[in-house]
Write an enzyme that holds these catalytic residues in place. Structure first.
Site, PDB file in Angstrom:
ATOM      1  N   PHE A   1       3.238   0.477 -16.219  1.00 25.96           N
ATOM      2  CA  PHE A   1       4.603   0.641 -15.701  1.00 25.96           C
ATOM      3  C   PHE A   1       4.669   0.006 -14.326  1.00 25.96           C
ATOM      4  CE2 PHE A   1       8.070   2.372 -13.296  1.00 25.96           C
ATOM      5  CZ  PHE A   1       9.117   2.270 -14.194  1.00 25.96           C
TER       6      PHE A   1
ATOM      7  N   ASP B   1      -1.032  -2.356  -7.957  1.00 22.25           N
ATOM      8  CA  ASP B   1       0.276  -1.706  -7.845  1.00 22.25           C
ATOM      9  C   ASP B   1       0.014  -0.244  -7.477  1.00 22.25           C
ATOM     10  OD1 ASP B   1       2.668  -0.421  -8.065  1.00 22.25           O
ATOM     11  OD2 ASP B   1       3.256  -1.344  -9.967  1.00 22.25           O
TER      12      ASP B   1
ATOM     13  N   LYS C   1       7.819   3.723  -2.929  1.00 23.39           N
ATOM     14  CA  LYS C   1       7.956   5.181  -2.993  1.00 23.39           C
ATOM     15  C   LYS C   1       7.664   5.889  -1.655  1.00 23.39           C
ATOM     16  CE  LYS C   1       8.065   5.588  -7.906  1.00 23.39           C
ATOM     17  NZ  LYS C   1       7.371   4.922  -8.990  1.00 23.39           N
TER      18      LYS C   1
HETATM   19  C1  LIG Z   1       7.922   3.655  -9.628  1.00 23.77           C
HETATM   20  C2  LIG Z   1       7.001   2.539  -9.839  1.00 23.77           C
HETATM   21  C3  LIG Z   1       7.433   1.196  -9.726  1.00 23.77           C
HETATM   22  C4  LIG Z   1       8.873   0.821  -9.535  1.00 23.77           C
HETATM   23  O1  LIG Z   1       9.439   1.314  -8.368  1.00 23.77           O
HETATM   24  P1  LIG Z   1      11.041   1.363  -8.217  1.00 23.77           P
HETATM   25  O2  LIG Z   1      11.253   1.743  -6.787  1.00 23.77           O
HETATM   26  O3  LIG Z   1      11.535   2.400  -9.178  1.00 23.77           O
HETATM   27  O4  LIG Z   1      11.554   0.015  -8.563  1.00 23.77           O
HETATM   28  C5  LIG Z   1       6.485   0.191  -9.848  1.00 23.77           C
HETATM   29  N1  LIG Z   1       5.201   0.475 -10.087  1.00 23.77           N
HETATM   30  C6  LIG Z   1       4.752   1.747 -10.210  1.00 23.77           C
HETATM   31  C7  LIG Z   1       3.298   1.989 -10.476  1.00 23.77           C
HETATM   32  C8  LIG Z   1       5.632   2.821 -10.121  1.00 23.77           C
HETATM   33  O5  LIG Z   1       5.194   4.069 -10.274  1.00 23.77           O
END
Ligand SMILES: *Cc1c(COP(=O)(O)O)cnc(C)c1O
Length: 425
Positions: free
Chosen positions: A146, A233, A274
């Site tokens: 994700f 990520d 986040k």
């Molecule tokens: C939440 C998330 C995203 C996307 O972030 P948004 O601010 O919702 O666009 C990307 N990678 C990971 C691992 C995430 O948990």
């Protein structure tokens, strides 16, 4: 005299249902206040927040230091665009680069934008530094990833709900099994045009899958051997969530004095979002060293809001809170306690198979098939008992409270969770 209109949850839910696109399926609770580890609904009922806005609110709701930085900057200067300099951005870039141990930072707003930015940097690096022919670059990604919701990102998702009927899809991605070093090695050896490997240190949305202890370190070594960028990520796992400043971090020169042990990896490209703002404001970033970041030149990439002074002030405050309140350490200690307490219950449970996770990013797997409603029903019952959590995929419930929790609160939450699970045995 004004008549006080009593707001009801039902009214708010009806408004969203009628006027909002149905792109989410929220738990039926309507919140209007948050403080620390707690949130309140419009009827005044208090809950423990066990989602933390998908780990954006690591520093707790409405942290006074973060809110203070935000409001004071908002009263001074909110947006200049990058057409001009502002006096906060450079200060933030220096602070965050040193904090995480990188030469440079590229500011964006949302996690998906930061992932897009990392992919663009990686491709441009491949053409200009590695010498791959134009339009031939491949980026390796993992199954059940994700990384966000843009057209390119969902192109390499394998979640049919996120993907179907949004094509045509962006090409240039190779998908391999997560936590499988052999698959990575084969993909690297069979493709001369690999530019990068994009990976979540723990797969959060997929259901909090923690890879083998040596996975990230060995994956990074394979990338290095093949001159491929290791792109982490850490939008969900980063910023103290997993009991360390970063889930990848080991001997990077970051400010986390607790860093020791495995994994011990410095990504070539680090993606954050986040909790970079503590949930107060959309702030994301890509960090890399000069030999990579130098491929980005004026006009190549940008964002009207990215790097605005409010975001910069908020992010500095949010990172200071993580450091000053020792949130990584707290998440580590409470995470161990949480899993050991839940394991005592799970030993004799028919409804829960296991608890897994690192720090305060955890999940329980419900003993029922993926299509069943049990996990959802448990979350509704948890809500009734004063704790908010949400199923991630099918029969998995993620537990990720704010990291400002204390031991007494955590034990109270364990009691709520076990009491609720008993209702389903
Ligand atoms: C939440 C998330 C995203 C996307 O972030 P948004 O601010 O919702 O666009 C990307 N990678 C990971 C691992 C995430 O948990």
């Amino acid at each position: 005299m004004a008549i006080l209109e009593k707001k009801s949850s039902q009214h708010s839910i009806e408004l969203e249902d009628k006027y909002g696109a149905h792109n989410y399926h929220p738990l039926p609770v309507v919140l209007n206040k948050g403080e620390g580890v707690y949130v309140w609904d419009v009827e005044g009922k208090k809950y423990y927040d066990f989602l933390s806005a998908y780990s954006a609110v690591n520093q707790g709701h409405c942290h006074p230091k973060i809110v203070g930085a935000m409001t004071s900057q908002a009263q001074t200067l909110t947006l200049t665009s990058r057409a001009f300099y502002n006096d906060k951005l450079g200060e933030y870039e220096k602070f965050a680069s040193e904090y995480f141990g990188f030469d440079k930072l590229l500011p964006m707003n949302t996690g998906a934008e930061a992932v897009e930015t990392a992919l663009k940097i990686c491709r441009k690096w491949a053409y200009e530094e590695k010498g791959i022919f134009e339009n031939e670059a491949q980026i390796i990604v993992c199954e059940n990833n994700f990384h966000g919701r843009t057209t390119t990102i969902i192109s390499f998702s394998n979640d049919p709900v996120a993907r179907k009927n949004f094509g045509p899809y962006t090409a240039g991605f190779i998908k391999i099994e997560y936590d499988n070093l052999n698959a990575l090695e084969v993909a690297l050896e069979n493709n001369a045009n690999v530019a990068g490997f994009l990976v979540e240190p723990i797969q959060g949305e997929a259901g909090v899958y923690v890879p083998s202890d040596d996975y990230l370190e060995k994956a990074k070594a394979l990338c290095k051997k093949h001159n491929v960028l290791f792109i982490a990520d850490e939008v969900q796992t980063g910023i103290a969530r997993t009991g360390r400043l970063l889930a990848t971090c080991g001997d990077c020169s970051c400010s986390d004095k607790n860093c020791s042990g495995t994994p011990n990896v410095k990504p070539d490209v680090l993606i954050l979002g986040k909790a970079l703002s503590g949930g107060a404001y959309p702030v994301s970033a890509v960090l890399a060293d000069d030999h990579i970041m130098k491929v980005i030149k004026p006009g190549n990439h940008g964002s009207t809001f990215g790097g605005n002074p409010v975001a910069a002030a908020v992010a500095i405050a949010a990172l200071e809170v993580v450091r000053d309140e020792k949130l990584a350490e707290n998440a580590f200690v409470l995470g161990e306690l949480f899993r050991s307490e839940l394991n005592k219950y799970i030993e004799g449970s028919k409804i829960v198979n296991l608890v897994r996770g690192k720090g305060l990013l955890n999940a329980i797997v419900i003993n029922d098939d993926e299509e069943s409603e049990t996990a959802w029903n448990i979350c509704v019952a948890l809500k009734e008992n004063g704790l908010l959590a949400k199923p991630t995929h099918g029969n998995i419930i993620r537990f990720a409270p704010p990291l400002v929790m204390n031991k007494e609160q955590l034990l109270e939450c364990v009691a709520i969770i076990t009491k609720t699970l008993k209702e389903f045995e």
